[in-house]
Design a protein around this motif. Sequence first.
Motif, PDB file in Angstrom:
ATOM      1  N   GLN A 103     -96.432 -91.689  29.960  1.00 53.59           N
ATOM      2  CA  GLN A 103     -97.165 -91.934  31.199  1.00 53.59           C
ATOM      3  C   GLN A 103     -98.514 -92.558  30.871  1.00 53.59           C
ATOM      4  OE1 GLN A 103     -96.789 -89.179  34.476  1.00 53.59           O
ATOM      5  NE2 GLN A 103     -99.012 -89.131  34.732  1.00 53.59           N
ATOM      6  N   GLY A 104     -98.776 -93.702  31.462  1.00 54.12           N
ATOM      7  CA  GLY A 104    -100.032 -94.398  31.234  1.00 54.12           C
ATOM      8  C   GLY A 104    -100.090 -95.653  32.084  1.00 54.12           C
ATOM      9  N   THR A 105    -101.280 -96.191  32.249  1.00 56.47           N
ATOM     10  CA  THR A 105    -101.475 -97.389  33.063  1.00 56.47           C
ATOM     11  C   THR A 105    -101.847 -98.557  32.169  1.00 56.47           C
ATOM     12  OG1 THR A 105    -102.237 -96.056  34.934  1.00 56.47           O
ATOM     13  CG2 THR A 105    -102.774 -98.401  34.974  1.00 56.47           C
TER      14      THR A 105
ATOM     15  N   ILE B 147     -91.985-106.577  27.487  1.00 55.94           N
ATOM     16  CA  ILE B 147     -91.275-106.940  28.720  1.00 55.94           C
ATOM     17  C   ILE B 147     -91.956-106.240  29.887  1.00 55.94           C
ATOM     18  CG2 ILE B 147     -89.073-106.983  29.920  1.00 55.94           C
ATOM     19  CD1 ILE B 147     -87.673-106.883  27.231  1.00 55.94           C
ATOM     20  N   VAL B 148     -92.460-107.027  30.818  1.00 52.32           N
ATOM     21  CA  VAL B 148     -93.208-106.497  31.960  1.00 52.32           C
ATOM     22  C   VAL B 148     -92.261-106.295  33.137  1.00 52.32           C
ATOM     23  CG1 VAL B 148     -95.081-106.930  33.596  1.00 52.32           C
ATOM     24  CG2 VAL B 148     -95.336-107.593  31.187  1.00 52.32           C
TER      25      VAL B 148
ATOM     26  N   SER C 103     -97.133-105.999  40.732  1.00 49.86           N
ATOM     27  CA  SER C 103     -97.540-106.252  39.352  1.00 49.86           C
ATOM     28  C   SER C 103     -98.914-106.914  39.269  1.00 49.86           C
ATOM     29  CB  SER C 103     -96.510-107.149  38.658  1.00 49.86           C
ATOM     30  OG  SER C 103     -96.962-107.551  37.379  1.00 49.86           O
ATOM     31  N   ASN C 104     -99.767-106.365  38.386  1.00 48.57           N
ATOM     32  CA  ASN C 104    -101.061-106.999  38.135  1.00 48.57           C
ATOM     33  C   ASN C 104    -101.063-107.752  36.807  1.00 48.57           C
ATOM     34  OD1 ASN C 104    -100.968-104.857  36.403  1.00 48.57           O
ATOM     35  ND2 ASN C 104    -102.934-103.963  37.003  1.00 48.57           N
ATOM     36  N   LEU C 105     -99.881-107.871  36.186  1.00 43.77           N
ATOM     37  CA  LEU C 105     -99.772-108.570  34.902  1.00 43.77           C
ATOM     38  C   LEU C 105     -99.013-109.882  35.018  1.00 43.77           C
ATOM     39  CD1 LEU C 105     -98.814-105.501  32.658  1.00 43.77           C
ATOM     40  CD2 LEU C 105    -101.095-106.481  32.971  1.00 43.77           C
ATOM     41  N   ARG C 106     -98.360-110.123  36.152  1.00 38.89           N
ATOM     42  CA  ARG C 106     -97.456-111.276  36.254  1.00 38.89           C
ATOM     43  C   ARG C 106     -98.175-112.615  36.150  1.00 38.89           C
ATOM     44  NH1 ARG C 106     -96.844-109.996  42.133  1.00 38.89           N
ATOM     45  NH2 ARG C 106     -94.816-109.082  41.703  1.00 38.89           N
TER      46      ARG C 106
END
Length: 541
Positions: free
Chosen positions: A198-200, A232-233, A239-242
């Motif tokens: 568990q983590g952000t 792999i996202v 999503s804040n990584l896309r």
Amino acid sequence: MVAMMAVDPYVLWTFFASLLGFVALSVLRRRNYGNGMAKDRSKVQKNNNNTNKSLVSEQCVKSSDEGEFRPVNGSGTDVIIVGAGVAGAALAHTLAKEGRRVHVIERDLTEPDRIVGELLQPGGYLKLIELGLEDCVEEIDAQRVLGYALFKDGKSTRLTYPLEQFHSDVAGRSFHNGRFIQRMREKASKLTNVQLEQGTVTSLLEENGTIKGVQYKTKDGQELKAYAPLTIVCDGCFSNLRRTLCKPQVEVPSCFVGLILENCELPFANHGHVILGDPSPILFYQISSTEVRCLVDVPGQKLPPIANGEMANYLKTVVAPQVPPELHDAFISAVDKGNIRTMPNRSMPANPQPTPGALLMGDAFNMRHPLTGGGMTVALSDIVVLRDLLKPLRNLHDPASLCKYLESFYTLRKPVASTINTLAGALYKVFSASPDEARKEMRQACFDYLSLGGTCSTGPVALLSGLNPHPLSLVLHFFGVAVYGVGRLLLPFPSPKRIWIGARLILSASGIIFPIIKAEGVRQMFFPATIPAYHRAPPVE
């Protein structure tokens, strides 16, 4: 005539190219459909046999009070997966079964509580079997789904999935999304080469244009970094990584308002119910033995406020009169209970930006309107494609070569993904009410066409269910509806007004489907073998 001249030549080329394939499709369709499904069943059986022979031990230590699962042993990481939703959890299990060491970082490991992602089409269930995850729909009170029922202006028609060629267990499934995800997380976490934490994730770690890993914050607030040759996202629709890995063009055509109806029976058991309401569709489907999910589509992004009672009033005065009588009282009771949820319906075509060391999957990568319930089918199909691409690779430590090789992923996934995406977008527009006379005719023609039975219903339902996701078949049936609508207008005696409406109906149909096809990519969708990446061989190790 001016409107006809305004049609893009690209649109006309696509339409006529599609029609050229009609003869070949007519000859081969029945044979390919049967043979293809037989091969799928053979592949599923072979995969299950291989799964039983897996050398990966399934012993782990589980810290349930912390909501975390950690492996007993294993060092180093082959793949980091960001997110443990449907795509992330299924991918973790799949890659770990292939012998990869997988580190999954999920923002919240408690059971999700969502109002979407609750219906898995039969095509998605077949992919679940192929991945060895079919037991994840067991022990969660999942309900079998055998087709759809459409309602319009007091009339109804039933559309049954073409499941005759499959094992009796093959059908759609509907369930609580959170229960399904927890089952997949638990199954993945039992593999010793999976670390579920568990983590952000706050950012991707980049070095000279290559993604080396992620930076994340643990649930205790500690800032850590994790490294792997492939990240792999799969962190979902928000999503804040896309933005690092694609060029997102997100649209929000509507929002869902969700309710749960209790202790009521649907007019057609084991079927999803779609009411062609005004202004847009209303959905009902069973998610447990005692609960029915209702999703009311509200066009646009502005919803009546829930807190001051405007939403409840809207549901009672606008929506309730359109609900089938068998569900009316339960619907009113659900509104009075006040547990009203909302969710924006997002649509985003896949527009990847290939980046060494990283890949996007799931809703972070590609979204479509959830009307047809195709999202999980696309995600699971993508996982099968990626698994098969990575299978011949012993290691993943050459990011440039791996990135070039994995460009084939974007092409190989297209026929299935683009068919489901296009169908979802087109059906939503056709099923929504419109003051335009041509759109009204198209909507009625679609209902009547599907009511004809035979190929007119089994063909579109095979597309919808993911059992036969063939792009050309989709285009032919879509324009079959349009031509059927024109025929209804011109018979028995055409008039100038009806001819004009018929011409506008064809233009309207073109205006609905061709922009979606253009966004998906014509070559990738209809002619994937002409894309160089389609034939790309694994890098030499």
